[in-house]
Design an enzyme around this catalytic site. Structure first.
Site, PDB file in Angstrom:
ATOM      1  CE1 TYR A 160      43.867  45.296  44.362  1.00  0.00           C
ATOM      2  CE2 TYR A 160      43.801  47.524  43.476  1.00  0.00           C
ATOM      3  CZ  TYR A 160      44.238  46.627  44.426  1.00  0.00           C
ATOM      4  OH  TYR A 160      45.042  47.061  45.455  1.00  0.00           O
ATOM      5  CE  LYS A 167      46.453  49.092  47.592  1.00  0.00           C
ATOM      6  NZ  LYS A 167      47.101  49.136  48.930  1.00  0.00           N
TER       7      LYS A 167
HETATM    8  O1  0WE Z   1      45.687  45.296  47.319  1.00  0.00           O
HETATM    9  C1  0WE Z   1      45.659  44.078  47.244  1.00  0.00           C
HETATM   10  C2  0WE Z   1      44.773  43.289  48.192  1.00  0.00           C
HETATM   11  C3  0WE Z   1      43.620  44.077  48.631  1.00  0.00           C
HETATM   12  C4  0WE Z   1      42.533  43.373  49.383  1.00  0.00           C
HETATM   13  C5  0WE Z   1      42.344  41.996  49.402  1.00  0.00           C
HETATM   14  C6  0WE Z   1      41.277  41.464  50.107  1.00  0.00           C
HETATM   15  C7  0WE Z   1      40.981  39.991  50.138  1.00  0.00           C
HETATM   16  C8  0WE Z   1      40.156  39.594  51.335  1.00  0.00           C
HETATM   17  C9  0WE Z   1      41.646  44.181  50.047  1.00  0.00           C
HETATM   18  N1  0WE Z   1      40.605  43.679  50.719  1.00  0.00           N
HETATM   19  C10 0WE Z   1      40.406  42.361  50.772  1.00  0.00           C
HETATM   20  N2  0WE Z   1      39.317  41.913  51.444  1.00  0.00           N
HETATM   21  C11 0WE Z   1      39.093  40.604  51.688  1.00  0.00           C
HETATM   22  O2  0WE Z   1      38.044  40.225  52.259  1.00  0.00           O
HETATM   23  N3  0WE Z   1      46.420  43.449  46.296  1.00  0.00           N
HETATM   24  C12 0WE Z   1      47.257  44.231  45.421  1.00  0.00           C
HETATM   25  C13 0WE Z   1      46.378  41.987  46.081  1.00  0.00           C
HETATM   26  C14 0WE Z   1      45.298  41.736  45.099  1.00  0.00           C
HETATM   27  O3  0WE Z   1      44.016  41.653  45.500  1.00  0.00           O
HETATM   28  C15 0WE Z   1      43.245  41.501  44.360  1.00  0.00           C
HETATM   29  C16 0WE Z   1      44.065  41.491  43.242  1.00  0.00           C
HETATM   30  C17 0WE Z   1      45.390  41.642  43.706  1.00  0.00           C
HETATM   31  C18 0WE Z   1      46.615  41.726  42.861  1.00  0.00           C
HETATM   32  C19 0WE Z   1      41.873  41.392  44.241  1.00  0.00           C
HETATM   33  C20 0WE Z   1      41.316  41.240  42.973  1.00  0.00           C
HETATM   34  C21 0WE Z   1      42.135  41.228  41.862  1.00  0.00           C
HETATM   35  C22 0WE Z   1      43.497  41.353  41.975  1.00  0.00           C
END
Ligand code: 0WE
Length: 266
Positions: A160, A167
């Site tokens: 993350y 966040k």
């Molecule tokens: O906040 C999120 C997603 C955030 C996110 C995801 C991406 C993927 C594609 C922000 N930026 C990008 N950029 C991209 O190019 N989540 C809570 C979902 C999430 O994302 C993760 C998680 C979880 C859970 C990424 C890594 C590890 C765990």
């Protein structure tokens, strides 16, 4: 369905629908079930047609472009909205972004000054930016603002990475915005859902492991459904939650409260 929902008469702007699987879409559906009138913004012309089709399913023709990294586009969004609505009750912010390379491997290997800046800009500042511009439309209305956070704000989670600090910033923003906007009668809260397979999560390495970890370890022994996020959002943005502001509400089947999983024998 008139007169039965707890969001009857509320006008809600939803920022962050990217597909039918988006948490923002689940929130829109729940708010629609509770009688809210909805408006949507989307990012990128290629999403325009798709967004109009989705919005029409919930009886909305209010669909506007907005890249939240641009103050002039945010101005444009509220200007567009103000042509149809003379006031606004609810803003839902369900937007996050970090460059893909920053979301893999070890934190210190993947983080860079630029990915740190982008993650904080798009995932945290954009919430304040919407509040700054949306404030005049909400004035005199006991408005509610809602954003979406994640456990990575307060605990280290593999991959993350820079989204964790982003966040954490967003959650601090919730408290500072709640403190400030309380004077105007507006409430500001966040949901912190457990992991859900959305576009934002697709391609994240180890994501399936995260889902099975929550299923194995959470008190409810399962993952959350988008509909559950939607219902919690609808509640927080309604007058039923009139005493709640500055709060981070976990919708994670209880995962975040577990210190040690139960011993097998009992
Ligand atoms: O906040 C999120 C997603 C955030 C996110 C995801 C991406 C993927 C594609 C922000 N930026 C990008 N950029 C991209 O190019 N989540 C809570 C979902 C999430 O994302 C993760 C998680 C979880 C859970 C990424 C890594 C590890 C765990």
């Amino acid at each position: 369905m008139t007169g039965v929902g707890f969001l009857e008469g509320k006008r809600c702007l939803i920022v962050g629908v990217a597909s039918e699987r988006s948490l923002a879409w689940g929130i829109a559906e729940a708010m629609h079930r509770q009688g809210a009138a909805l408006a949507f913004s989307y990012q990128g012309e290629r999403f325009a047609e798709r967004m109009r089709e989705l919005a029409s399913r919930l009886g909305s023709e209010l669909v506007f472009p907005c890249d939240v990294s641009s103050d002039s586009e945010i101005d444009g969004l509220f200007c567009d909205l103000n042509r149809t609505w003379d006031g606004l009750d609810v803003i839902v912010h369900s937007v996050a972004f970090a460059p893909r390379e920053a979301l893999e491997g070890r934190y210190l290997d993947s983080v860079e000054r630029e990915s740190f800046r982008i993650a904080h800009d798009i995932s945290s500042y954009s919430f304040v930016a919407l509040a700054k511009r949306g404030r005049s439309l909400m004035s005199g209305r006991e408005g509610a603002l809602l954003t979406l956070s994640y456990l990575g704000a307060v605990q280290a989670i593999p991959h993350y990475n820079v989204m964790g600090p982003a966040k954490a910033s967003l959650e601090a923003n919730v408290r500072f915005m709640a403190f400030d906007l309380g004077q105007d009668g507006h409430r500001v809260n966040a949901l912190s859902p457990g992991p859900v397979k959305t576009l934002a999560a697709s391609g994240v390495s180890g994501f399936r492991k995260m889902l099975s970890e929550v299923q194995a370890r959470s008190p409810l022994k399962r993952n959350i459904r988008i509909e559950e996020v939607g219902n919690a959002a609808a509640f927080l943005c309604s007058d039923l939650a009139s005493g709640i502001t500055g709060e981070i509400l976990y919708v994670d089947c209880g995962y975040h409260i577990v210190g040690m999983p139960p011993f097998g024998e009992e």
